[in-house]
Design a protein around this motif. Structure first.
Motif, PDB file in Angstrom:
ATOM      1  N   GLU A   1       0.812  -1.222   0.000  1.00 26.00           N
ATOM      2  CA  GLU A   1       0.000   0.000   0.000  1.00 26.00           C
ATOM      3  C   GLU A   1       0.844   1.271   0.000  1.00 26.00           C
ATOM      4  OE1 GLU A   1      -0.092  -1.614   4.313  1.00 26.00           O
ATOM      5  OE2 GLU A   1      -0.016  -2.385   2.250  1.00 26.00           O
ATOM      6  N   LEU A   2       2.156   1.136   0.213  1.00 21.46           N
ATOM      7  CA  LEU A   2       3.043   2.299   0.235  1.00 21.46           C
ATOM      8  C   LEU A   2       3.970   2.365  -0.980  1.00 21.46           C
ATOM      9  CD1 LEU A   2       4.183   2.262   3.989  1.00 21.46           C
ATOM     10  CD2 LEU A   2       2.261   3.498   2.979  1.00 21.46           C
TER      11      LEU A   2
ATOM     12  N   ASN B   1       3.792   2.686  -4.189  1.00 17.19           N
ATOM     13  CA  ASN B   1       3.619   3.700  -5.231  1.00 17.19           C
ATOM     14  C   ASN B   1       3.417   5.110  -4.682  1.00 17.19           C
ATOM     15  OD1 ASN B   1       3.828   1.822  -7.399  1.00 17.19           O
ATOM     16  ND2 ASN B   1       1.723   1.156  -6.987  1.00 17.19           N
ATOM     17  N   LYS B   2       3.655   5.273  -3.378  1.00 20.55           N
ATOM     18  CA  LYS B   2       3.581   6.596  -2.767  1.00 20.55           C
ATOM     19  C   LYS B   2       4.999   7.099  -2.520  1.00 20.55           C
ATOM     20  CE  LYS B   2      -0.944   5.965  -0.579  1.00 20.55           C
ATOM     21  NZ  LYS B   2      -1.725   6.084   0.685  1.00 20.55           N
ATOM     22  N   THR B   3       5.120   8.273  -1.933  1.00 25.03           N
ATOM     23  CA  THR B   3       6.442   8.847  -1.652  1.00 25.03           C
ATOM     24  C   THR B   3       6.501   9.361  -0.219  1.00 25.03           C
ATOM     25  OG1 THR B   3       5.988  11.176  -2.209  1.00 25.03           O
ATOM     26  CG2 THR B   3       6.446   9.676  -4.048  1.00 25.03           C
TER      27      THR B   3
ATOM     28  N   ASP C   1       3.928  11.711   1.228  1.00 25.05           N
ATOM     29  CA  ASP C   1       2.651  11.215   1.741  1.00 25.05           C
ATOM     30  C   ASP C   1       2.798  10.881   3.225  1.00 25.05           C
ATOM     31  OD1 ASP C   1       0.996  11.075  -0.739  1.00 25.05           O
ATOM     32  OD2 ASP C   1       2.612   9.729  -1.366  1.00 25.05           O
TER      33      ASP C   1
ATOM     34  N   ASP D   1       1.399   8.766   5.232  1.00 24.87           N
ATOM     35  CA  ASP D   1       1.503   7.380   5.691  1.00 24.87           C
ATOM     36  C   ASP D   1       2.905   6.801   5.441  1.00 24.87           C
ATOM     37  OD1 ASP D   1       0.883   7.638   3.026  1.00 24.87           O
ATOM     38  OD2 ASP D   1      -0.592   6.028   2.957  1.00 24.87           O
ATOM     39  N   VAL D   2       3.565   7.231   4.358  1.00 27.29           N
ATOM     40  CA  VAL D   2       4.946   6.796   4.117  1.00 27.29           C
ATOM     41  C   VAL D   2       5.881   7.454   5.133  1.00 27.29           C
ATOM     42  CG1 VAL D   2       6.883   6.847   2.497  1.00 27.29           C
ATOM     43  CG2 VAL D   2       4.567   6.367   1.675  1.00 27.29           C
TER      44      VAL D   2
ATOM     45  N   LYS E   1      12.563   7.883  -3.379  1.00 30.90           N
ATOM     46  CA  LYS E   1      11.133   8.205  -3.272  1.00 30.90           C
ATOM     47  C   LYS E   1      10.593   8.145  -1.841  1.00 30.90           C
ATOM     48  CE  LYS E   1      10.116   6.215  -7.826  1.00 30.90           C
ATOM     49  NZ  LYS E   1       9.807   7.484  -8.487  1.00 30.90           N
ATOM     50  N   HIS E   2      11.136   7.265  -1.018  1.00 34.94           N
ATOM     51  CA  HIS E   2      10.537   7.012   0.289  1.00 34.94           C
ATOM     52  C   HIS E   2      11.408   7.497   1.453  1.00 34.94           C
ATOM     53  CE1 HIS E   2       8.714   3.824  -2.379  1.00 34.94           C
ATOM     54  NE2 HIS E   2       7.639   4.390  -1.886  1.00 34.94           N
TER      55      HIS E   2
ATOM     56  N   THR F   1      11.630  11.287   3.078  1.00 32.36           N
ATOM     57  CA  THR F   1      11.173  11.457   4.456  1.00 32.36           C
ATOM     58  C   THR F   1      12.227  12.173   5.300  1.00 32.36           C
ATOM     59  OG1 THR F   1       9.756   9.491   4.392  1.00 32.36           O
ATOM     60  CG2 THR F   1      10.485  10.251   6.569  1.00 32.36           C
TER      61      THR F   1
END
Length: 285
Positions: free
Chosen positions: A197-198, A200-202, A205, A207-208, A254-255, A259
């Motif tokens: 669920e994470l 394809n996010k970055t 976001d 939640d990431v 990306k993650h 962050t």
């Protein structure tokens, strides 16, 4: 009066930098012989404030005249002139590609017998001393036109009395961050890429961001890094550094790196530092 010397590798974007500086009010002179800069500065000082911001492009096209640049910089600084050096760079492969696209000859084409890579190698060696003196260093290899323009705006607009801090994220699989003063590898932390669920996010976001910082090791690492950065910034300022680039890298950019870049940038903003944040590879596949 503010003087900027734009120099760096041929094909690294000096012409584009001139366009940006002209847009923000600089009087720009291309291919200026270094020995003429003090004379031009004297003319500007007699202009009753009509010319108060000047940028000179000084590079290898000047041939032997270029070798006088360091002496000129020393002379201007000795006279109390407000002077900054902007050094532009790009990777060898990018410079080769740009020359192939434009079909222009490198300024050292003749002395390198048409070997573009030999010309680049020779130019790097000639530029090494002035690169070491640069106040601002930008590697344009992976920068879009918009990113490059934004970077220059960040440097040359606003209050120039304080150090500019650039916080960046990047992905190691797209190449290391060559212009970073402080580069931190956060690939040691759990990777959200493997959480369906994470994936394809970055890190932009919530939640990431929350996932990355939910681990004790991430919290401890963030605390230790911010302590280190807080300790180093005053030391850099004391040495007169005008620009500090702090980069965080993870696998894809990306993650985890995003962050940490966001978390550290927010920490520095709360302390009143001038921050610009860039996520180099956040949109790369």
């Amino acid at each position: 009066m503010q003087f900027v010397i734009i120099t760096g590798m041929s094909g690294s974007g000096k012409s584009s930098a001139v366009n940006v500086l002209e847009d923000i009010g600089y009087y720009c002179v291309d291919n200026m012989p270094p020995e003429l800069i003090p004379k031009f500065a004297n003319i500007c000082s007699q202009s009753d404030g009509k010319i108060d911001k000047v940028a000179f492009v000084v590079d290898i096209r000047g041939g032997d005249l270029f070798l006088k640049l360091q002496d000129t910089v020393k002379q201007l600084q000795g006279e109390g002139v407000s002077l900054k050096i902007l050094f532009l760079d790009s990777s060898d492969d990018v410079i080769v590609r740009r020359y192939k696209e434009t079909r222009r000859k490198h300024p050292l084409d003749e002395v390198s017998y048409g070997n573009i890579r030999k010309a680049i190698e020779t130019e790097r060696e000639i530029l090494r001393p002035i690169k070491a003196q640069a106040d601002f260093y930008i590697d344009t290899s992976r920068s879009s036109t918009a990113q490059f323009k934004e970077r220059l705006y960040s440097i040359f607009l606003g209050n120039n009395e304080f150090m500019h801090i650039d916080v960046q994220s990047f992905g190691f699989k797209f190449g290391a961050m060559s212009e970073g003063d402080l580069v931190f590898d956060v690939r040691c932390l759990p990777n959200p890429f493997y959480v369906p669920e994470l994936k394809n996010k970055t890190g932009l976001d919530k939640d990431v961001y929350d996932y990355v910082l939910s681990f004790d090791e991430a919290k401890v690492l963030l605390g230790k890094l911010t302590d280190l950065i807080d300790y180093l910034i005053p030391l850099y300022e004391k040495e007169g550094k005008s620009q500090l680039v702090i980069a965080f890298g993870c696998t894809g950019g990306k993650h985890r790196s995003v962050t940490f870049a966001e978390a550290v940038a927010e920490h520095l903003r709360k302390q009143g530092h001038r921050i610009r944040i860039t996520h180099r590879d956040i949109n790369n596949q």
